[in-house]
Design a protein around this motif. Structure first.
Motif, PDB file in Angstrom:
ATOM      1  N   ARG A   1       6.358  -0.449   0.445  1.00  0.00           N
ATOM      2  CA  ARG A   1       7.593  -0.152  -0.275  1.00  0.00           C
ATOM      3  C   ARG A   1       8.119   1.206   0.176  1.00  0.00           C
ATOM      4  O   ARG A   1       9.281   1.348   0.540  1.00  0.00           O
ATOM      5  CB  ARG A   1       7.343  -0.151  -1.781  1.00  0.00           C
ATOM      6  CG  ARG A   1       8.566   0.273  -2.559  1.00  0.00           C
ATOM      7  CD  ARG A   1       8.366   0.143  -4.053  1.00  0.00           C
ATOM      8  NE  ARG A   1       9.140   1.133  -4.760  1.00  0.00           N
ATOM      9  CZ  ARG A   1       8.861   1.592  -5.961  1.00  0.00           C
ATOM     10  NH1 ARG A   1       7.795   1.142  -6.598  1.00  0.00           N
ATOM     11  NH2 ARG A   1       9.607   2.490  -6.535  1.00  0.00           N
TER      12      ARG A   1
ATOM     13  N   HIS B   1       4.159  -3.188  -1.792  1.00  0.00           N
ATOM     14  CA  HIS B   1       4.877  -4.083  -2.719  1.00  0.00           C
ATOM     15  C   HIS B   1       5.356  -5.393  -2.116  1.00  0.00           C
ATOM     16  O   HIS B   1       5.361  -6.411  -2.793  1.00  0.00           O
ATOM     17  CB  HIS B   1       6.051  -3.328  -3.358  1.00  0.00           C
ATOM     18  CG  HIS B   1       6.624  -4.034  -4.545  1.00  0.00           C
ATOM     19  ND1 HIS B   1       7.769  -4.790  -4.491  1.00  0.00           N
ATOM     20  CD2 HIS B   1       6.183  -4.134  -5.815  1.00  0.00           C
ATOM     21  CE1 HIS B   1       8.022  -5.299  -5.681  1.00  0.00           C
ATOM     22  NE2 HIS B   1       7.063  -4.928  -6.507  1.00  0.00           N
ATOM     23  N   SER B   2       5.793  -5.390  -0.868  1.00  0.00           N
ATOM     24  CA  SER B   2       6.314  -6.662  -0.299  1.00  0.00           C
ATOM     25  C   SER B   2       5.129  -7.495   0.182  1.00  0.00           C
ATOM     26  O   SER B   2       5.023  -7.858   1.342  1.00  0.00           O
ATOM     27  CB  SER B   2       7.332  -6.396   0.800  1.00  0.00           C
ATOM     28  OG  SER B   2       7.027  -5.274   1.588  1.00  0.00           O
TER      29      SER B   2
ATOM     30  N   ASN C   1      12.893   1.125   2.591  1.00  0.00           N
ATOM     31  CA  ASN C   1      11.951   0.600   1.603  1.00  0.00           C
ATOM     32  C   ASN C   1      11.897  -0.921   1.778  1.00  0.00           C
ATOM     33  O   ASN C   1      12.951  -1.571   1.793  1.00  0.00           O
ATOM     34  CB  ASN C   1      12.408   0.933   0.186  1.00  0.00           C
ATOM     35  CG  ASN C   1      12.272   2.407  -0.139  1.00  0.00           C
ATOM     36  OD1 ASN C   1      12.670   3.264   0.648  1.00  0.00           O
ATOM     37  ND2 ASN C   1      11.717   2.717  -1.281  1.00  0.00           N
TER      38      ASN C   1
ATOM     39  N   ASN D   1      -0.659  -2.190  -5.423  1.00  0.00           N
ATOM     40  CA  ASN D   1       0.496  -1.424  -4.973  1.00  0.00           C
ATOM     41  C   ASN D   1       0.184   0.021  -4.650  1.00  0.00           C
ATOM     42  O   ASN D   1       0.687   0.573  -3.694  1.00  0.00           O
ATOM     43  CB  ASN D   1       1.494  -1.336  -6.142  1.00  0.00           C
ATOM     44  CG  ASN D   1       2.630  -2.278  -5.984  1.00  0.00           C
ATOM     45  OD1 ASN D   1       3.229  -2.347  -4.931  1.00  0.00           O
ATOM     46  ND2 ASN D   1       2.933  -3.002  -7.034  1.00  0.00           N
TER      47      ASN D   1
ATOM     48  N   ASP E   1      10.930  -4.237   0.101  1.00  0.00           N
ATOM     49  CA  ASP E   1      10.699  -4.528  -1.315  1.00  0.00           C
ATOM     50  C   ASP E   1       9.915  -5.804  -1.558  1.00  0.00           C
ATOM     51  O   ASP E   1       8.950  -5.812  -2.294  1.00  0.00           O
ATOM     52  CB  ASP E   1      12.034  -4.575  -2.052  1.00  0.00           C
ATOM     53  CG  ASP E   1      11.873  -4.208  -3.519  1.00  0.00           C
ATOM     54  OD1 ASP E   1      10.812  -3.690  -3.883  1.00  0.00           O
ATOM     55  OD2 ASP E   1      12.812  -4.442  -4.303  1.00  0.00           O
TER      56      ASP E   1
END
Ligand code: K7E
Ligand code: CUA
Length: 658
Positions: free
Chosen positions: A177, A160-161, A224, A132, A226
Motif C-alpha cells: 500500500r 494491502h493489495s 499506493n 498489513n 490498494d
C-alpha cells in the motif's frame, strides 16, 4: 479504514455520512423480517451449515470461521496475533511463526482471505491471508484449520493489495500500500516523489504441499497500491492492481492525493514476467525476511531468514505492464468470473468504471497510448472502457459476482449493496446495510464459479443494531438471499475484530477432509513421549525437561520434586488420546505463557520459571471427562542449590530420575 473514509468524505459529504450511519428510527424498523427469512437461516440443532465463511479479523489479526446461513461462529484461527486460547505464539512450537526481520511480532492487521483454486474453481485446500502492518502472507491448512506457513514480504509496507491467488494457485500475490525507499535508507520524506517505490510480490505456491516462495518482486513507481485481483479465464496470466496517490504526495493525502481526475489500475502480464524470470531475467538483490513453516509431524514451526530476492523493473520487460486510467482514487479492483471485466471502484467517482480486457488487448496491440508514467504506457481511457454504472451510490468499495451475469457492489457512504448487470450496466436492485459496509462476499465470488446463493456484507458501524456494550460495539455481517431478482436481508450477526474481506466455500468441499486427530505414531516432535512408561524428568544444569503425557484423566508424571528456584523448566506435554475431539489443556501457576490446549496425538512445550519455594499445582484446563477436576499435579520447588533430588510419580509410584 473507518478513519480514512470518515475524514476523506467528511469534507464533501458530511451530511450523508451522518444520515447513512443512522440512529435507529425508521431504518431500524425496516429491518423487520418476514418469518420466511428466519426459516432461511435456521439450521436445526445437529444440522450442518451449507457454507463455511472465513471472515478476516482485521485488527484482531486472526481469521474467524462461521457457518452460513446460520452465522454461527465455529472457530477463531490464530494467524498473525498471539492467541492465549490456543497457546499460539505462547508455546515454544509456534513462537517461530511470528518471527520477522523486526523480531517477534505478536500482532498484525489481517484483511483479505482467499481460498486456493484449481482451474479457476475453489479447491478448498488452503486459505491465504495478508498481514498489513508488518507485511506478511499466511497460509492456513484447511484439513487442520491451522496456520502452517507465514512468509514476510520485504521492501513492502502496508501489505494491502494482497493476498489473492491466480486461478491454479500458481501464485499468491501481495502488493504494497505504501511506497517506501528502495532499498530502505535514511532520506528526507519530502523527496518521496520519484524516489520511493511500490513493490508487487509474486509468491509461488507448490502444487503438492503448498510451500510458498517469493518468485519475483516488481519494483513499481511510488504510488499506493490498494487492492488487486487476478485475471481469470481469458485474462488468466494477468493481474490487476488499483493505485491511488499517483500524485505521489507525502502529506495530507486526503487532499493532496485526490487531485488527479484519474488514477490507474496497473495491468501486469505476470506470465510474461514469469517467462522472463525463468529465462534468467531479473536482478538478485540482498534483502532480509523471515519464512516460517509449521510442520504437522513435528508439531513445530521453524523460522528461516532469507537474504536474497529477485527484483524485476518494469522497464526490463517491455510489453508486460500497462496503466488503465480509472477515475478518482479507486479502492476495490475486481474481475468478473469470465475474466472480461475489470471493475475499479473510484471512491470519489460518480460512476463505477468497468474496463474491458478484450479492448485492453486491442488498445495495446494498436498502441492506443495516452503518454506514459515512469516508462509504463498509459492506455487511452475511452479505448478500454467497457461501460460504467451511472449514479450507482456513494463511495463504491468492492464488487462480487454471482456467476449469473450480475455484480454486487458495496457503497460505504450511502451504506448499501447495489446489484447491477454486467454488460448493460443497469442497476437492478439496492438494499441498505447497517451501516457503512466495506467488503462483501459471495462464496466463490472470487473464482470462475461463484455459488450465487448468498451475499455477506461486512459492516463497520452497528450502532443500535445490538445490545450496547459500552463505547466499543461489535462490528457486523449481514446476510442477504440473492437467489431472486431482488435481494432479501436475512440475518445480522456480530463478527470478531473488524471484518474486512471474507472467503466462502460450500462445506462439502472441505468437511470430508477435516482432520480428526493427529496419529501418535506419526508424531516426530523432538520431545514427544509416546507412552506413560516413557514419561520422565531430566535435569541438565539449571534446565529441567519434563516429558509428560496426558490422557483421561491424569498427567504422567503428576508429582514432581527436585525443582529449584532459578531453574528453567520445560514442560513437553503429549496428548496420548487417539480419538476425535479430546483435547487436554495444561496450565501452571505463575507461568508467563498462556495455557496450552493440546490436540490428540500432539506435543506442545511451555517454559516455567519457578520464582518461589513451595509446592505448586498444575491442572488440565479443558473439561475432558467426568474426572477432569481430578486431572492435576504438583511441582515441589526447593531453594537454589538444594539437595532434594529429582523424583516424580508415575502411576502412583515414586520414580527416581536416572
Ligand atoms: Cu476495503 Cu483492507 Cu479490503 Cu477493508 S479494505 S473494507
Ligand atoms: Cu484433561 Cu481436563
Amino acid at each position: 479504514m473507518k478513519t480514512i473514509f470518515k475524514s476523506l468524505f467528511a469534507i464533501t459529504v458530511l451530511s450523508l455520512v451522518f444520515s447513512s450511519c443512522g440512529n435507529g428510527g425508521s431504518d431500524k424498523k425496516s429491518g423487520a423480517l418476514s418469518s420466511s427469512a428466519a426459516e432461511k437461516v435456521y439450521v436445526a440443532p445437529g444440522e450442518h451449515d451449507e457454507f463455511y465463511a472465513f471472515v478476516s479479523g482485521g485488527f484482531s489479526g486472526q481469521l474467524a470461521v462461521y457457518g452460513l446461513p446460520s452465522g454461527r461462529l465455529f472457530k477463531v484461527i490464530p494467524v498473525f496475533s498471539v492467541d492465549a486460547e490456543k497457546a499460539y505464539g505462547f508455546n515454544e512450537e509456534t513462537k517461530p511463526m511470528l518471527n520477522t526481520s523486526h523480531g517477534f511480532i505478536p500482532w498484525d492487521d489481517s484483511h483479505h482471505p482467499d481460498i486456493s483454486q484449481t482451474a479457476g474453481e475453489l479447491d478448498g485446500r488452503w486459505v491465504f491471508i495478508n498481514g498489513n502492518n508488518t507485511p506478511r502472507i499466511a497460509k492456513i491448512d484447511l484439513t487442520t484449520f491451522e496456520t502452517t506457513e507465514i512468509i514476510e514480504i520485504p521492501n513492502s509496507a502496508g501489505n494491502h493489495s494482497s493476498s489473492f491467488v491466480t486461478e491454479n494457485t500458481e501464485y499468491v500475490v501481495a502488493g504494497t500500500r505504501f511506497s517506501v525507499p528502495y532499498p530502505q535508507k535514511d532520506m528526507p520524506i519530502a523527496e518521496y516523489k520519484g524516489n520511493f517505490k511500490g513493490a508487487l510480490t509474486f509468491i509461488s505456491v507448490d502444487p503438492e504441499d503448498g510451500g510458498m516462495d517469493i518468485k519475483f518482486q516488481i519494483m513499481m513507481p511510488g504510488f499506493n497500491y490498494d487492492l488487486s485481483h487476478p485475471g481469470r479465464g481469458k485474462s488468466h496470466g494477468w493481474f490487476f492492481f488499483t493505485t491511488y496517490n499517483t500524485e505521489e504526495a507525502n502529506s495530507l493525502l486526503e487532499v493532496n492525493a485526490s487531485q488527479n481526475d484519474k488514477d490507474f489500475i496497473a495491468a501486469i502480464n505476470w506470465k510474461k514476467i514469469e517467462e522472463y524470470v525463468n529465462n534468467g531475467g531479473g536482478t538478485k538483490a540482498p534483502t532480509n525476511y523471515a519464512h516460517n513453516v509449521y510442520d504437522e509431524h513435528t508439531h513445530t514451526a521453524t523460522s528461516t531468514m532469507k537474504d536474497e530476492i529477485l527484483i524485476v523493473n518494469p522497464s526490463d520487460v517491455p510489453g508486460a505492464i500497462y496503466f488503465l486510467p480509472t477515475p478518482k482514487s479507486p479502492h476495490g479492483c475486481d474481475v468478473d468470473p469470465s475474466g472480461e471485466y475489470i471493475i475499479g471502484s473510484g471512491k470519489l467517482a460518480a460512476e463505477l468504471t468497468a474496463h474491458s480486457f478484450t479492448k485492453m488487448l486491442a488498445a495495446i496491440e494498436g498502441e492506443k497510448f495516452d503518454g506514459e508514467a515512469y516508462g509504463i504506457p498509459i492506455l487511452q481511457y475511452e479505448e478500454i472502457l467497457a461501460g460504467a454504472v451511472k449514479q450507482p451510490g456513494l463511495g463504491p468499495l468492492h464488487t462480487e459476482f454471482d456467476g449469473k451475469g450480475n455484480a454486487y457492489t458495496t457503497f460505504f457512504i450511502s451504506s448499501e449493496v447495489v446489484k447491477w448487470k454486467l454488460g448493460t450496466w443497469e442497476v437492478i436492485d439496492r438494499k441498505p446495510t447497517y451501516y457503512s459496509v466495506g467488503h462483501l462476499m459471495i462464496p466463490g465470488g472470487n473464482s470462475r464459479k461463484p455459488f450465487g446463493k448468498y451475499v455477506l456484507a461486512m459492516n463497520k458501524i452497528t450502532k443500535d443494531r445490538y445490545l450496547p456494550t459500552g463505547p466499543e460495539v461489535t462490528q457486523s455481517a449481514q446476510l442477504y438471499d440473492i437467489t431472486g431478482e431482488k435481494m432479501e436481508l436475512l440475518l445480522d450477526f456480530p463478527t470478531i475484530g473488524e471484518p474486512h474481506y471474507a472467503a466462502g466455500i460450500p462445506a462439502d468441499i472441505i468437511k470430508a477432509n477435516s482432520k480428526k486427530f493427529f496419529k501418535l505414531e506419526e508424531n516426530k516432535h523432538k520431545y514427544v513421549t509416546k507412552s506413560e512408561a516413557d514419561a520422565k524428568v531430566v535435569r541438565d544444569g539449571n534446565e529441567v525437561h519434563i516429558y509428560m503425557t496426558m490422557i483421561r484423566s491424569h498427567f504422567a508424571p503428576d508429582n514432581i520434586e527436585g525443582i529449584q528456584v532459578g531453574d528453567e523448566v520445560f514442560f513437553h506435554v503429549t496428548n496420548l488420546e487417539q480419538d476425535y475431539d479430546v483435547p487436554h489443556g495444561i496450565s501452571m501457576i505463575g507461568a508467563q505463557t498462556s495455557e496450552l490446549l493440546i490436540m490428540p496425538g500432539q506435543t506442545e512445550t511451555f517454559k516455567w520459571y519457578p520464582k518461589n519455594v513451595g509446592v505448586w499445582p498444575f491442572y488440565c484446563t479443558d473439561f475432558c471427562s467426568a474426572l477432569h477436576q481430578e486431572m492435576q499435579g504438583y511441582v515441589r520447588v526447593s531453594p537454589k542449590g538444594s539437595s532434594v533430588p529429582i523424583t516424580f510419580t508415575l502411576d502412583g509410584d515414586a520414580v527416581d530420575a536416572e
